[in-house]
Design a protein around this motif. Structure first.
Motif, PDB file in Angstrom:
ATOM      1  N   THR A  99       1.179  -1.427   0.262  1.00 46.55           N
ATOM      2  CA  THR A  99      -0.211  -0.144   0.206  1.00 46.55           C
ATOM      3  C   THR A  99       0.636   1.342  -0.140  1.00 46.55           C
ATOM      4  O   THR A  99       2.139   1.152   0.215  1.00 46.55           O
ATOM      5  CB  THR A  99      -0.837  -0.243   1.313  1.00 46.55           C
ATOM      6  N   ARG A 100       0.209   2.079  -0.519  1.00 48.95           N
ATOM      7  CA  ARG A 100       1.595   3.889  -0.404  1.00 48.95           C
ATOM      8  C   ARG A 100       0.400   4.095   1.159  1.00 48.95           C
ATOM      9  O   ARG A 100      -0.595   4.750   0.456  1.00 48.95           O
ATOM     10  CB  ARG A 100       0.902   3.848  -1.468  1.00 48.95           C
ATOM     11  N   ILE A 101       1.547   5.020   1.656  1.00 47.32           N
ATOM     12  CA  ILE A 101       1.165   5.872   2.469  1.00 47.32           C
ATOM     13  C   ILE A 101       1.607   7.376   2.207  1.00 47.32           C
ATOM     14  O   ILE A 101       3.314   7.100   2.229  1.00 47.32           O
ATOM     15  CB  ILE A 101       1.581   5.279   3.915  1.00 47.32           C
ATOM     16  N   THR A 102       1.059   8.167   2.285  1.00 49.22           N
ATOM     17  CA  THR A 102       1.628   9.905   2.295  1.00 49.22           C
ATOM     18  C   THR A 102       1.764  10.030   3.702  1.00 49.22           C
ATOM     19  O   THR A 102       0.041  10.120   4.168  1.00 49.22           O
ATOM     20  CB  THR A 102       1.615  10.665   1.569  1.00 49.22           C
ATOM     21  N   PHE A 149       5.976  12.845   3.008  1.00 49.52           N
ATOM     22  CA  PHE A 149       6.798  11.852   3.270  1.00 49.52           C
ATOM     23  C   PHE A 149       6.235  10.686   2.559  1.00 49.52           C
ATOM     24  O   PHE A 149       4.638  10.384   2.541  1.00 49.52           O
ATOM     25  CB  PHE A 149       7.624  11.007   4.247  1.00 49.52           C
ATOM     26  N   THR A 150       6.480   9.660   1.707  1.00 45.82           N
ATOM     27  CA  THR A 150       5.377   8.810   1.003  1.00 45.82           C
ATOM     28  C   THR A 150       6.217   7.530   1.098  1.00 45.82           C
ATOM     29  O   THR A 150       7.759   7.462   0.329  1.00 45.82           O
ATOM     30  CB  THR A 150       5.450   9.585   0.085  1.00 45.82           C
ATOM     31  N   LEU A 151       5.825   6.674   1.879  1.00 44.25           N
ATOM     32  CA  LEU A 151       6.515   5.200   1.650  1.00 44.25           C
ATOM     33  C   LEU A 151       5.415   4.605   0.524  1.00 44.25           C
ATOM     34  O   LEU A 151       4.127   4.307   0.562  1.00 44.25           O
ATOM     35  CB  LEU A 151       5.375   4.096   2.952  1.00 44.25           C
ATOM     36  N   ASP A 152       6.059   4.224  -0.702  1.00 40.14           N
ATOM     37  CA  ASP A 152       5.358   3.793  -1.926  1.00 40.14           C
ATOM     38  C   ASP A 152       5.000   2.266  -1.910  1.00 40.14           C
ATOM     39  O   ASP A 152       3.726   2.306  -2.751  1.00 40.14           O
ATOM     40  CB  ASP A 152       6.565   3.345  -3.301  1.00 40.14           C
ATOM     41  N   ASN A 153       5.768   1.073  -1.222  1.00 35.39           N
ATOM     42  CA  ASN A 153       4.999  -0.395  -1.044  1.00 35.39           C
ATOM     43  C   ASN A 153       5.767  -0.887   0.104  1.00 35.39           C
ATOM     44  O   ASN A 153       6.061  -1.780   0.917  1.00 35.39           O
ATOM     45  CB  ASN A 153       6.451  -0.702  -2.055  1.00 35.39           C
ATOM     46  N   ALA A 154       4.375   0.275   1.110  1.00 37.66           N
ATOM     47  CA  ALA A 154       4.755  -0.833   2.894  1.00 37.66           C
ATOM     48  C   ALA A 154       4.202  -1.179   2.211  1.00 37.66           C
ATOM     49  O   ALA A 154       2.657  -2.306   1.859  1.00 37.66           O
ATOM     50  CB  ALA A 154       4.080   0.462   3.373  1.00 37.66           C
ATOM     51  N   SER A 155       4.789  -3.027   3.582  1.00 33.21           N
ATOM     52  CA  SER A 155       4.251  -3.916   2.797  1.00 33.21           C
ATOM     53  C   SER A 155       2.952  -4.660   3.841  1.00 33.21           C
ATOM     54  O   SER A 155       3.642  -4.644   5.413  1.00 33.21           O
ATOM     55  CB  SER A 155       5.561  -5.083   2.887  1.00 33.21           C
ATOM     56  N   GLN A 198      -5.180  -0.446  -0.224  1.00 36.80           N
ATOM     57  CA  GLN A 198      -5.649   1.294   0.212  1.00 36.80           C
ATOM     58  C   GLN A 198      -4.350   2.310   0.053  1.00 36.80           C
ATOM     59  O   GLN A 198      -4.292   2.262   1.170  1.00 36.80           O
ATOM     60  CB  GLN A 198      -7.139   1.802   0.805  1.00 36.80           C
ATOM     61  N   ASN A 199      -4.856   3.851  -0.373  1.00 30.93           N
ATOM     62  CA  ASN A 199      -3.332   4.408  -0.115  1.00 30.93           C
ATOM     63  C   ASN A 199      -4.616   5.136   0.708  1.00 30.93           C
ATOM     64  O   ASN A 199      -5.210   5.572   0.648  1.00 30.93           O
ATOM     65  CB  ASN A 199      -3.955   5.201  -1.673  1.00 30.93           C
ATOM     66  N   LEU A 200      -3.529   5.473   0.954  1.00 31.27           N
ATOM     67  CA  LEU A 200      -3.550   6.614   2.346  1.00 31.27           C
ATOM     68  C   LEU A 200      -3.076   7.948   3.104  1.00 31.27           C
ATOM     69  O   LEU A 200      -1.927   7.945   2.586  1.00 31.27           O
ATOM     70  CB  LEU A 200      -4.000   6.194   3.988  1.00 31.27           C
ATOM     71  N   THR A 201      -3.174   8.841   3.126  1.00 34.23           N
ATOM     72  CA  THR A 201      -2.494   9.976   3.116  1.00 34.23           C
ATOM     73  C   THR A 201      -3.220  10.821   4.136  1.00 34.23           C
ATOM     74  O   THR A 201      -4.335  11.017   4.973  1.00 34.23           O
ATOM     75  CB  THR A 201      -2.924  11.374   2.127  1.00 34.23           C
TER      76      THR A 201
END
Length: 124
Positions: free
Chosen positions: A35-38, A76-82, A108-111
């Motif tokens: 998932t992508r986390i910003t 800061f963005t984590l592109d491929n949080a496992s 699900q992507n999250l900001t």
């Protein structure tokens, strides 16, 4: 003889199909979701570290910032949080050693926006 050859082919096809279906659960469980986390820092706190963990554990992984500290107003963005489960916990540590938490649903992507209104856990 022709009947025997036909039976052998059918048996071979059935064996291959059975083997493929038997492997499906193994294949599906080995892939962790990503998932992508910003994280947006709209606070006066300096976020020094970001960690990930399973939601029911306090055993955190490695620091995700790798020395890159987002300033107030930065992100800061984590592109491929496992994610191995249904969700993952994101932990942000500020300059005072206090922590903020956010649970993220996997796939699900999250900001996550951190503001001065967020109440940190300072261990007291």
């Amino acid at each position: 003889m022709r009947t025997s050859l036909l039976k052998s082919k059918r048996l071979l096809i059935l064996t291959i199909l059975f083997g493929m279906f038997a492997c499906l659960p193994l294949l599906s469980s080995t892939h962790a979701a990503a998932t992508r986390i910003t994280i947006v820092n709209n606070s006066s706190r300096a976020i020094r570290h970001v960690y990930l963990s399973a939601t029911n554990q306090d055993n955190w992984g490695a620091d995700q910032l790798n020395g890159s500290i987002p300033p107030g107003g930065g992100s800061f963005t984590l592109d491929n949080a496992s994610c191995a489960g249904a969700d993952i916990k994101v932990i942000a540590e500020d300059q005072n050693g206090c922590f903020l938490y956010q649970v993220v649903v996997c796939n699900q992507n999250l900001t996550w926006t951190i503001t001065n209104d967020a109440v940190p856990d300072c261990g007291s």
